[in-house]
Design a protein around this motif. Structure first.
Motif, PDB file in Angstrom:
ATOM      1  N   PHE A 136      38.048  -4.902  -5.256  1.00  0.00           N
ATOM      2  CA  PHE A 136      36.909  -5.315  -6.088  1.00  0.00           C
ATOM      3  C   PHE A 136      37.186  -6.686  -6.704  1.00  0.00           C
ATOM      4  N   LEU A 137      38.376  -6.847  -7.264  1.00  0.00           N
ATOM      5  CA  LEU A 137      38.748  -8.114  -7.887  1.00  0.00           C
ATOM      6  C   LEU A 137      38.703  -9.256  -6.880  1.00  0.00           C
ATOM      7  N   GLU A 138      39.159  -8.999  -5.680  1.00  0.00           N
ATOM      8  CA  GLU A 138      39.229 -10.033  -4.649  1.00  0.00           C
ATOM      9  C   GLU A 138      37.843 -10.464  -4.174  1.00  0.00           C
ATOM     10  N   GLN A 139      36.913  -9.531  -4.109  1.00  0.00           N
ATOM     11  CA  GLN A 139      35.625  -9.811  -3.484  1.00  0.00           C
ATOM     12  C   GLN A 139      34.481 -10.038  -4.469  1.00  0.00           C
ATOM     13  N   ALA A 140      34.685  -9.754  -5.742  1.00  0.00           N
ATOM     14  CA  ALA A 140      33.576  -9.761  -6.696  1.00  0.00           C
ATOM     15  C   ALA A 140      32.906 -11.126  -6.823  1.00  0.00           C
ATOM     16  N   GLY A 141      33.683 -12.199  -6.847  1.00  0.00           N
ATOM     17  CA  GLY A 141      33.108 -13.518  -7.009  1.00  0.00           C
ATOM     18  C   GLY A 141      32.156 -13.874  -5.884  1.00  0.00           C
ATOM     19  N   ASP A 142      32.596 -13.680  -4.642  1.00  0.00           N
ATOM     20  CA  ASP A 142      31.751 -14.004  -3.491  1.00  0.00           C
ATOM     21  C   ASP A 142      30.555 -13.069  -3.388  1.00  0.00           C
ATOM     22  N   ALA A 143      30.771 -11.787  -3.663  1.00  0.00           N
ATOM     23  CA  ALA A 143      29.689 -10.807  -3.517  1.00  0.00           C
ATOM     24  C   ALA A 143      28.563 -11.044  -4.507  1.00  0.00           C
ATOM     25  N   GLY A 261      24.078 -10.853  -5.592  1.00  0.00           N
ATOM     26  CA  GLY A 261      24.113  -9.429  -5.279  1.00  0.00           C
ATOM     27  C   GLY A 261      25.013  -8.649  -6.210  1.00  0.00           C
ATOM     28  N   LYS A 262      25.349  -7.466  -5.762  1.00  0.00           N
ATOM     29  CA  LYS A 262      26.109  -6.511  -6.566  1.00  0.00           C
ATOM     30  C   LYS A 262      27.297  -5.980  -5.772  1.00  0.00           C
ATOM     31  N   VAL A 288      29.239  -3.178  -1.302  1.00  0.00           N
ATOM     32  CA  VAL A 288      28.692  -4.518  -1.522  1.00  0.00           C
ATOM     33  C   VAL A 288      27.208  -4.491  -1.180  1.00  0.00           C
ATOM     34  N   SER A 289      26.375  -4.921  -2.122  1.00  0.00           N
ATOM     35  CA  SER A 289      24.917  -4.865  -1.959  1.00  0.00           C
ATOM     36  C   SER A 289      24.324  -6.263  -2.156  1.00  0.00           C
ATOM     37  N   PRO A 290      24.192  -7.053  -1.089  1.00  0.00           N
ATOM     38  CA  PRO A 290      23.597  -8.392  -1.217  1.00  0.00           C
ATOM     39  C   PRO A 290      22.105  -8.323  -1.513  1.00  0.00           C
ATOM     40  N   ARG A 291      21.578  -9.364  -2.118  1.00  0.00           N
ATOM     41  CA  ARG A 291      20.139  -9.427  -2.401  1.00  0.00           C
ATOM     42  C   ARG A 291      19.351  -9.883  -1.172  1.00  0.00           C
ATOM     43  N   PRO A 293      20.101 -10.975   2.992  1.00  0.00           N
ATOM     44  CA  PRO A 293      19.184  -9.846   3.211  1.00  0.00           C
ATOM     45  C   PRO A 293      19.735  -8.596   2.537  1.00  0.00           C
ATOM     46  N   PRO A 294      18.891  -7.735   1.986  1.00  0.00           N
ATOM     47  CA  PRO A 294      19.361  -6.516   1.339  1.00  0.00           C
ATOM     48  C   PRO A 294      19.974  -5.552   2.355  1.00  0.00           C
ATOM     49  N   GLY A 295      20.903  -4.762   1.884  1.00  0.00           N
ATOM     50  CA  GLY A 295      21.552  -3.777   2.737  1.00  0.00           C
ATOM     51  C   GLY A 295      22.954  -3.472   2.271  1.00  0.00           C
ATOM     52  N   PRO A 296      23.152  -2.367   1.533  1.00  0.00           N
ATOM     53  CA  PRO A 296      24.490  -2.013   1.044  1.00  0.00           C
ATOM     54  C   PRO A 296      25.477  -1.788   2.181  1.00  0.00           C
ATOM     55  N   GLN A 297      26.695  -2.261   1.959  1.00  0.00           N
ATOM     56  CA  GLN A 297      27.786  -2.097   2.927  1.00  0.00           C
ATOM     57  C   GLN A 297      28.902  -1.317   2.253  1.00  0.00           C
ATOM     58  N   LEU A 298      29.247  -0.164   2.792  1.00  0.00           N
ATOM     59  CA  LEU A 298      30.241   0.721   2.173  1.00  0.00           C
ATOM     60  C   LEU A 298      31.550   0.666   2.943  1.00  0.00           C
ATOM     61  N   LEU A 299      32.633   0.514   2.208  1.00  0.00           N
ATOM     62  CA  LEU A 299      33.971   0.490   2.795  1.00  0.00           C
ATOM     63  C   LEU A 299      34.856   1.488   2.062  1.00  0.00           C
ATOM     64  N   GLU A 300      35.452   2.414   2.804  1.00  0.00           N
ATOM     65  CA  GLU A 300      36.420   3.334   2.201  1.00  0.00           C
ATOM     66  C   GLU A 300      37.785   2.655   2.126  1.00  0.00           C
ATOM     67  N   ILE A 301      38.486   2.883   1.011  1.00  0.00           N
ATOM     68  CA  ILE A 301      39.805   2.286   0.804  1.00  0.00           C
ATOM     69  C   ILE A 301      40.805   3.401   0.511  1.00  0.00           C
TER      70      ILE A 301
END
Length: 374
Positions: A136-143, A261-262, A288-291, A293-301
């Motif tokens: 989350f910390l690594e990707q939050a800025g770009d997302a 996005g979120k 990750v849920s971009p505005r 184009p919209p479309g949540p992307q789920l990644l299991e960790i």
């Protein structure tokens, strides 16, 4: 530090202290050399996990052992600062000190004084190192394209029973928003890359510990609440805490939103508390849920099962120790400084004050950084 294996001296071996011992045992270049724990039952349990360690009758005796290269402090909250000062006076070694760093705003000057007396102090903020939170910390800025709103929710079980029941009273813990939530206030500063300016909170004791009595006293710790924090950058953060929600699928949920996005992070609680009849425990998720184009992307960790078995914090304690040992060897830097530990506590103290006095707390007016940088 050139030894092939770094020797830890452990001060305090309750539940968290023993989690540290189990994780140190997984490191290839570290071991537990000595243990100070005044409770005989806790000491026996700790020595069973580290049979090569020598018991010490005091902190002074532990520090006198040549095999001790660094110290872990995992004693009750109100003992942390005194133990740091004793180490600084008797034998200044690198220290990993459990959170919270302190519990009383009056102790600020004592913390500042430690900077010149201890070669290395790392405040144990394990939540930074949970694999899903690290992602989350690594990707939050770009997302998000720059975070404007940050929400952290913890829905969990009540405070566990501790030796001497020290964690039932604010005078020993600093209050629930200090004891339990300094992790989250540390994450807020880290994620937003900014310092707080204002804290507003509401909370209470609705369910937990009301029927308990210790020396004729009823516990006074909060069991739920909300905390709003305004940051210098203009970003805003919120904490939602509920400590009678252990039926939840996920224990921690982080959400950051910006113009692009979120991003969300879902973290399960300790696997040992997951009901067996429900099957396998949940796997951490990053969404990750971009505005556009919209479309949540789920990644299991998923987290390494060995690390899950070693503690209750999704493997974070292991990664924290690996980095701490690198810093002791001069191969890495301190990632959670005294200043980080100070801020995390001050936000919690401000939240406790806001609850008591039903008002917003302006940090610059009511708390002052020590004169020397921490």
């Amino acid at each position: 530090m050139t030894r092939s294996s770094i020797g830890y001296g452990i001060v305090g071996c309750g539940m968290m202290g023993r989690e540290h011992i189990r994780n140190i045992a997984l490191l290839p270049d570290a071991h537990v050399a000595a243990i100070f724990e005044p409770d005989s039952e806790m000491l026996a349990a700790a020595l069973a996990l580290a049979p090569g360690a020598r018991p010490a009758a005091s902190v002074a005796e532990l520090l006198a052992m040549d095999a001790v290269d660094c110290v872990l402090i995992a004693s009750p909250n109100h003992r942390h600062l005194g133990k740091l000062e004793e180490i600084a006076k008797r034998r200044p070694l690198p220290v990993l000190v459990e959170k919270p760093l302190f519990i009383d705003a009056a102790d600020e000057k004592r913390i500042a004084a430690l900077t010149a007396r201890l070669p290395l102090v790392w405040v144990a903020m394990e939540y930074r190192y949970m694999p899903p939170v690290a992602a989350f910390l690594e990707q939050a800025g770009d997302a998000t394209g720059g975070i404007r709103m940050l929400t952290i929710r913890e829905h969990r079980f009540p405070f566990l029973t501790k030796v001497g029941d020290w964690n039932r009273f604010n005078r020993n813990t600093g209050g629930t928003f200090v004891e339990k939530c300094c992790h989250f206030f540390d994450l807020m500063r880290l994620i937003l890359k900014s310092d707080p300016v204002r804290v507003m909170a509401t909370g209470g004791q609705a369910i937990n510990h009301l029927d308990e009595r210790y020396g004729g006293e009823t516990p006074d710790i909060l069991d739920h609440g909300y905390v709003l924090v305004d940051f210098a950058s203009g970003a805003r953060a919120m904490l939602e805490l509920c400590m009678f929600a252990e039926g939840s699928r996920y224990q921690e949920e982080l959400s950051a939103v910006g113009g692009n996005g979120k991003i969300e992070c879902l973290v399960p609680g300790p696997g040992r508390f997951w009901p067996r009849h429900l099957g396998d425990a949940p796997v951490p998720q990053l969404i990750v849920s971009p505005r556009n184009p919209p479309g949540p992307q789920l990644l299991e960790i998923p987290v390494d099962p060995r690390l899950l078995a070693a503690g209750d914090h999704n493997g974070s304690t292991y990664f924290e120790h690996a980095r701490f040992v690198a810093a002791v060897r001069g191969q890495g830097k301190v990632e959670v400084t005294l200043q980080d530990g100070w801020w995390a506590v001050v936000i919690g103290l401000a939240a406790e004050k806001s609850v008591r006095e039903s008002r917003a707390v302006e940090l610059a007016r009511e708390f002052a950084l020590p004169k020397s940088k921490v």
